[in-house]
Write a protein that holds these residues in place. Structure first.
Motif, short mmCIF file in Angstrom:
data_model
loop_
_atom_site.label_atom_id
_atom_site.label_comp_id
_atom_site.label_asym_id
_atom_site.label_seq_id
_atom_site.Cartn_x
_atom_site.Cartn_y
_atom_site.Cartn_z
N ALA A 157 37.87 36.69 37.46
CA ALA A 157 37.05 35.82 38.33
C ALA A 157 36.60 36.58 39.58
CB ALA A 157 37.86 34.58 38.73
N GLY A 158 37.46 37.43 40.13
CA GLY A 158 37.07 38.21 41.29
C GLY A 158 35.95 39.17 41.00
N LEU A 159 36.04 39.84 39.82
CA LEU A 159 34.96 40.76 39.44
C LEU A 159 33.64 40.01 39.21
CD1 LEU A 159 36.91 43.15 37.02
CD2 LEU A 159 36.14 43.63 39.36
N THR A 160 33.76 38.83 38.59
CA THR A 160 32.54 38.03 38.38
C THR A 160 31.91 37.61 39.70
OG1 THR A 160 33.47 37.22 36.29
CG2 THR A 160 31.62 35.98 37.23
N SER A 161 32.76 37.17 40.63
CA SER A 161 32.24 36.77 41.95
C SER A 161 31.62 37.95 42.69
CB SER A 161 33.36 36.14 42.78
OG SER A 161 33.87 35.00 42.15
N ALA A 162 32.25 39.12 42.54
CA ALA A 162 31.70 40.31 43.18
C ALA A 162 30.34 40.67 42.60
CB ALA A 162 32.67 41.46 43.04
N THR A 163 30.21 40.50 41.26
CA THR A 163 28.90 40.78 40.63
C THR A 163 27.83 39.82 41.14
OG1 THR A 163 30.06 41.59 38.67
CG2 THR A 163 27.73 41.02 38.42
#
Length: 275
Positions: A157-163
């Protein structure tokens, strides 16, 4: 046979002015001097007698006065039936809300356009904050070795939010650059200035008006417009005043002065006879 019109109240000042003019004529002054009564008391006595007999004096100029009243009534009727100056304002009043609505339309459209820049600013900030929180929590759980599945989900979820934060930030930067270029290329909106009509060249030989401008009637609405009826009313009034002076007031004053002169000679003879 129709009865002569009586002197109306609004015409009594004209009668008094004509009487004042008659008392100042050389004929009346000389007659007062011959009778030995040229003082102000005798002039006031003649004035009072003429004012008392104003109705009888005015009958001498009854035809001219009737014509003057007819012209004045016709001019008043024409002024009452003429369209008032407020008709144009009344017809133009419904267009005011339309103009205000047209002016308000750009502000409504600008309010809708202002939502996209707000989203372009808030979305990267929120996505970046949530990405930092998810990555921090997922990293701590992975380091502790417990709840590995939850830690993997938080890291994803963190990587998705960062993207999402990176994509929206890039889109926002592109929008800002395009808006800056558009504002720089187009001039600021200015309210259009009204076009002035070229001044017309005055006529080389202006023609003066053939008649003097009479005083506007008291019941007329501003602005007062010159009409041909006003000249007719002024002409009829002048004709009445001339007839009133020469056929009414002056004969009355001559008769009263003659009577006064006769009475004074009779009294002088009676005094001589008694002595």
């Amino acid at each position: 046979m129709t009865a002569s019109p009586g002197l109306q109240a609004e015409d009594r000042p004209d009668f008094e002015r004509a009487l004042h003019q008659a008392l100042r004529t050389a004929e009346i002054r000389e007659a007062l001097g011959r009778s030995g009564s040229s003082g102000g008391t005798d002039i006031q006595r003649l004035r009072s007698q003429a004012l008392v007999e104003s109705e009888a004096i005015a009958t001498a100029a009854a035809p001219e006065y009737a014509a003057y009243l007819r012209q004045r009534a016709a001019a008043a009727a024409a002024a009452s039936t003429a369209p008032g100056p407020s008709a144009a304002a009344v017809s133009a009043a419904p267009t005011a809300p339309t103009a205000s609505a047209v002016r308000a339309a750009p502000f409504t459209t600008a309010g809708g356009r202002g939502l996209l820049p707000a989203l372009a600013v808030l979305t990267p900030a929120l996505a970046g904050a949530s990405a930092a929180a998810f990555l921090l929590l997922g990293g701590l759980l992975r380091l502790s070795g417990s709840q590995r599945e939850t830690a993997d989900a938080l890291l994803t979820a963190g990587l998705t939010s960062a993207t999402i934060a990176a994509v929206t930030l890039a889109a926002g930067m592109v929008c800002l650059v395009v808006t800056a270029v558009r504002h720089r290329s187009s001039p600021p909106d200015r309210q259009p200035r009204p076009h002035r009509r070229p001044h017309a060249h005055p006529h080389p030989h202006p023609h003066p008006h053939p008649h003097p401008h009479p005083h506007p009637p008291s019941g007329s609405q501003p602005p007062y417009v010159w009409r041909r009826d006003d000249a007719a009313v002024a002409t009829a009034r002048d004709a009445w005043l001339r007839a009133l002076l020469h056929r009414g007031i002056l004969p009355f004053l001559r008769e009263r002065l003659k009577m006064s002169h006769t009475l004074s000679r009779t009294s002088q003879k009676s005094e001589k006879g008694s002595t």
